[in-house]
Scaffold this motif. Structure first.
Motif, PDB file in Angstrom:
ATOM      1  N   GLY A   1       0.818  -1.205   0.000  1.00 31.52           N
ATOM      2  CA  GLY A   1       0.000   0.000   0.000  1.00 31.52           C
ATOM      3  C   GLY A   1       0.850   1.253   0.000  1.00 31.52           C
ATOM      4  N   ILE A   2       2.149   1.105   0.287  1.00 32.19           N
ATOM      5  CA  ILE A   2       3.099   2.219   0.170  1.00 32.19           C
ATOM      6  C   ILE A   2       3.035   2.815  -1.230  1.00 32.19           C
ATOM      7  CG2 ILE A   2       5.563   2.718  -0.036  1.00 32.19           C
ATOM      8  CD1 ILE A   2       4.946   2.689   2.798  1.00 32.19           C
ATOM      9  N   PHE A   3       2.857   1.949  -2.249  1.00 32.60           N
ATOM     10  CA  PHE A   3       2.839   2.459  -3.632  1.00 32.60           C
ATOM     11  C   PHE A   3       1.688   3.442  -3.862  1.00 32.60           C
ATOM     12  CE2 PHE A   3       0.945   2.168  -7.854  1.00 32.60           C
ATOM     13  CZ  PHE A   3       1.944   2.786  -8.600  1.00 32.60           C
TER      14      PHE A   3
ATOM     15  N   ILE B   1      -7.610   0.884   4.347  1.00 31.20           N
ATOM     16  CA  ILE B   1      -6.977   1.750   5.350  1.00 31.20           C
ATOM     17  C   ILE B   1      -6.675   3.118   4.738  1.00 31.20           C
ATOM     18  CG2 ILE B   1      -4.899   2.089   6.738  1.00 31.20           C
ATOM     19  CD1 ILE B   1      -4.841  -0.940   7.183  1.00 31.20           C
ATOM     20  N   ILE B   2      -6.168   3.119   3.509  1.00 27.06           N
ATOM     21  CA  ILE B   2      -5.876   4.384   2.833  1.00 27.06           C
ATOM     22  C   ILE B   2      -7.159   5.168   2.588  1.00 27.06           C
ATOM     23  CG2 ILE B   2      -4.975   5.427   0.710  1.00 27.06           C
ATOM     24  CD1 ILE B   2      -3.026   3.045   0.542  1.00 27.06           C
ATOM     25  N   ALA B   3      -8.212   4.476   2.142  1.00 22.51           N
ATOM     26  CA  ALA B   3      -9.502   5.135   1.900  1.00 22.51           C
ATOM     27  C   ALA B   3     -10.049   5.746   3.182  1.00 22.51           C
ATOM     28  CB  ALA B   3     -10.491   4.131   1.320  1.00 22.51           C
TER      29      ALA B   3
ATOM     30  N   ILE C   1     -13.170   6.861 -13.346  1.00 16.47           N
ATOM     31  CA  ILE C   1     -12.574   6.115 -12.239  1.00 16.47           C
ATOM     32  C   ILE C   1     -11.051   6.089 -12.351  1.00 16.47           C
ATOM     33  CG2 ILE C   1     -12.433   3.884 -11.076  1.00 16.47           C
ATOM     34  CD1 ILE C   1     -15.198   3.240 -12.086  1.00 16.47           C
ATOM     35  N   LEU C   2     -10.400   6.378 -11.233  1.00 22.28           N
ATOM     36  CA  LEU C   2      -8.963   6.175 -11.099  1.00 22.28           C
ATOM     37  C   LEU C   2      -8.782   4.950 -10.222  1.00 22.28           C
ATOM     38  CD1 LEU C   2      -5.995   6.941 -11.376  1.00 22.28           C
ATOM     39  CD2 LEU C   2      -6.290   8.546  -9.463  1.00 22.28           C
ATOM     40  N   SER C   3      -8.291   3.864 -10.798  1.00 22.29           N
ATOM     41  CA  SER C   3      -8.127   2.591 -10.109  1.00 22.29           C
ATOM     42  C   SER C   3      -6.641   2.352  -9.840  1.00 22.29           C
ATOM     43  CB  SER C   3      -8.702   1.449 -10.962  1.00 22.29           C
ATOM     44  OG  SER C   3      -8.384   0.190 -10.419  1.00 22.29           O
ATOM     45  N   LEU C   4      -6.271   2.306  -8.550  1.00 26.43           N
ATOM     46  CA  LEU C   4      -4.872   2.132  -8.177  1.00 26.43           C
ATOM     47  C   LEU C   4      -4.629   0.735  -7.622  1.00 26.43           C
ATOM     48  CD1 LEU C   4      -4.117   5.501  -6.339  1.00 26.43           C
ATOM     49  CD2 LEU C   4      -3.792   4.951  -8.754  1.00 26.43           C
ATOM     50  N   GLY C   5      -3.671   0.040  -8.213  1.00 26.30           N
ATOM     51  CA  GLY C   5      -3.246  -1.249  -7.688  1.00 26.30           C
ATOM     52  C   GLY C   5      -2.039  -1.069  -6.790  1.00 26.30           C
TER      53      GLY C   5
ATOM     54  N   SER D   1      11.773   1.503  -1.858  1.00 25.06           N
ATOM     55  CA  SER D   1      11.618   1.257  -3.286  1.00 25.06           C
ATOM     56  C   SER D   1      10.171   1.465  -3.733  1.00 25.06           C
ATOM     57  CB  SER D   1      12.070  -0.172  -3.624  1.00 25.06           C
ATOM     58  OG  SER D   1      13.443  -0.340  -3.374  1.00 25.06           O
ATOM     59  N   LEU D   2       9.218   0.994  -2.915  1.00 21.87           N
ATOM     60  CA  LEU D   2       7.801   1.185  -3.229  1.00 21.87           C
ATOM     61  C   LEU D   2       7.441   2.670  -3.212  1.00 21.87           C
ATOM     62  CD1 LEU D   2       6.373  -1.757  -1.116  1.00 21.87           C
ATOM     63  CD2 LEU D   2       6.012  -1.475  -3.581  1.00 21.87           C
ATOM     64  N   LYS D   3       8.008   3.390  -2.272  1.00 25.81           N
ATOM     65  CA  LYS D   3       7.769   4.833  -2.189  1.00 25.81           C
ATOM     66  C   LYS D   3       8.291   5.538  -3.438  1.00 25.81           C
ATOM     67  CE  LYS D   3       8.775   8.857   0.735  1.00 25.81           C
ATOM     68  NZ  LYS D   3       9.470   9.325   1.972  1.00 25.81           N
TER      69      LYS D   3
END
Length: 331
Positions: free
Chosen positions: A22-24, A55-57, A210-214, A290-292
């Protein structure tokens, strides 16, 4: 200010599950916020997230900036996924790999005892009922039928949507309902979002973006012999990855069909970069930096298009149907 076109075009943000990955999306959204000098939550009529995406939402809806959410992951990530790696691997065969207490402490540190009904955005958070196998979806009070969930604590909802099987134990709340990760059936919640928008909110399917984030994606590689002879030992390791990938493709296909999304139509934008196999795992805290960086890089690439498609003006304020007594605005 509120855009004059906000009533004509609805904007939705969806965020996949993926543990520490979820860092990404958190870094992606944080980079966007820095560029537009504003909260991304001001630009979406509906936010839907599963597991870590949930959690982000919840963070965005409760008034946190994406930067604050990113900092929460960086601060607590190693504490949540703590312990000796070898011992954790051995534990994983018999009990949950991690204890949920560090996660609860981290969430309580940021959300306190805030209620779902204090959120400033329409939110949808998928979970799964372990007793019945039924879907259990938390929703803010954006319809008169939704008269229960808004009273629940944000921390409880976060713990339930993030209770990934084998990683965390099921979370049983005061109602004695054992709920687990919504990723069991909606790791990519984009089709859940579209159904909510069209069926419950009565939004025009032709006027939804829609913006869909994986949380990144990997290619599925299974050699010929494994395909031919694969037994329980083989599938036990691979089935989760295959299921999540297939579910995501199915969700995106269903969402496009419901939206009437034709070839060349960019009303559904999916962002989840392909990464090397086994590079990032649900609990790989050693890859946080790295994810960040990946999130920041991807946001920089997508910003020009996203600015025109999503960040051109605030959406209309969310006014819940049912309200908590004596609740003050968070923002």
């Amino acid at each position: 200010m509120v855009s004059q076109n906000s009533s004509k075009l609805r904007r939705i943000l969806t965020i996949d599950g993926g543990g520490i990955k979820g860092i990404f999306p958190a870094s992606f959204l944080s980079t966007l916020e820095e560029a537009i000098n504003d909260r991304v939550s001001n630009y979406f009529d509906l936010i839907v997230g599963t597991s870590t995406g949930g959690i982000i939402a919840l963070g965005l809806g409760s008034g946190m900036t994406a930067k604050e959410i990113l900092e929460m992951y960086e601060e607590f990530g190693e504490k949540v996924f703590s312990g000796n790696k070898i011992i954790n691997i051995l534990k994983h065969f018999f009990v949950s790999k991690y204890n949920s207490i560090p996660l609860e402490k981290a969430l309580r540190n940021k959300f306190g005892d805030k209620k779902f009904g204090e959120c400033n955005n329409r939110l949808v958070i998928p979970c799964t009922n372990l007793d019945t196998g039924e879907v259990h979806i938390y929703k803010t009070s954006h319809n008169k039928r939704l008269e229960v969930d808004y009273k629940k604590e944000i921390v409880e909802i976060a713990l339930q949507t993030a209770a990934a099987p084998t990683y965390f134990p099921p979370h049983i709340d005061k109602s004695n309902i054992p709920l687990i990760d919504g990723g069991i059936w909606a790791n990519n919640p984009v089709s859940v979002a579209v159904v909510e928008a069209i069926a419950l909110l009565n939004w025009d399917a032709n006027k939804i973006k829609i913006l869909s984030l994986g949380c990144t994606q990997e290619s599925i590689r299974i050699n010929y012999l494994a395909k031919l002879l694969g037994g329980k030992l083989f599938w036990a390791e691979k089935v989760a990855d295959i299921f999540i990938t297939a579910q995501s493709h199915a969700a995106l296909g269903a969402a496009k069909l419901l939206l009437g999304n034709e070839e060349g139509d960019n009303r559904l934008l999916r962002i989840s970069p392909l990464v090397p196999n086994n590079r990032f795992k649900l609990d790989s805290t050693d890859e946080i930096s790295s994810l960040k960086g990946l999130g920041a890089t991807e946001a920089r690439k997508q910003l020009p298009m996203l600015r025109d498609s999503f960040f051109y003006g605030h959406v209309e304020p969310f006014i819940p149907v049912h309200k908590l007594k004596d609740t003050k605005s968070i923002v």
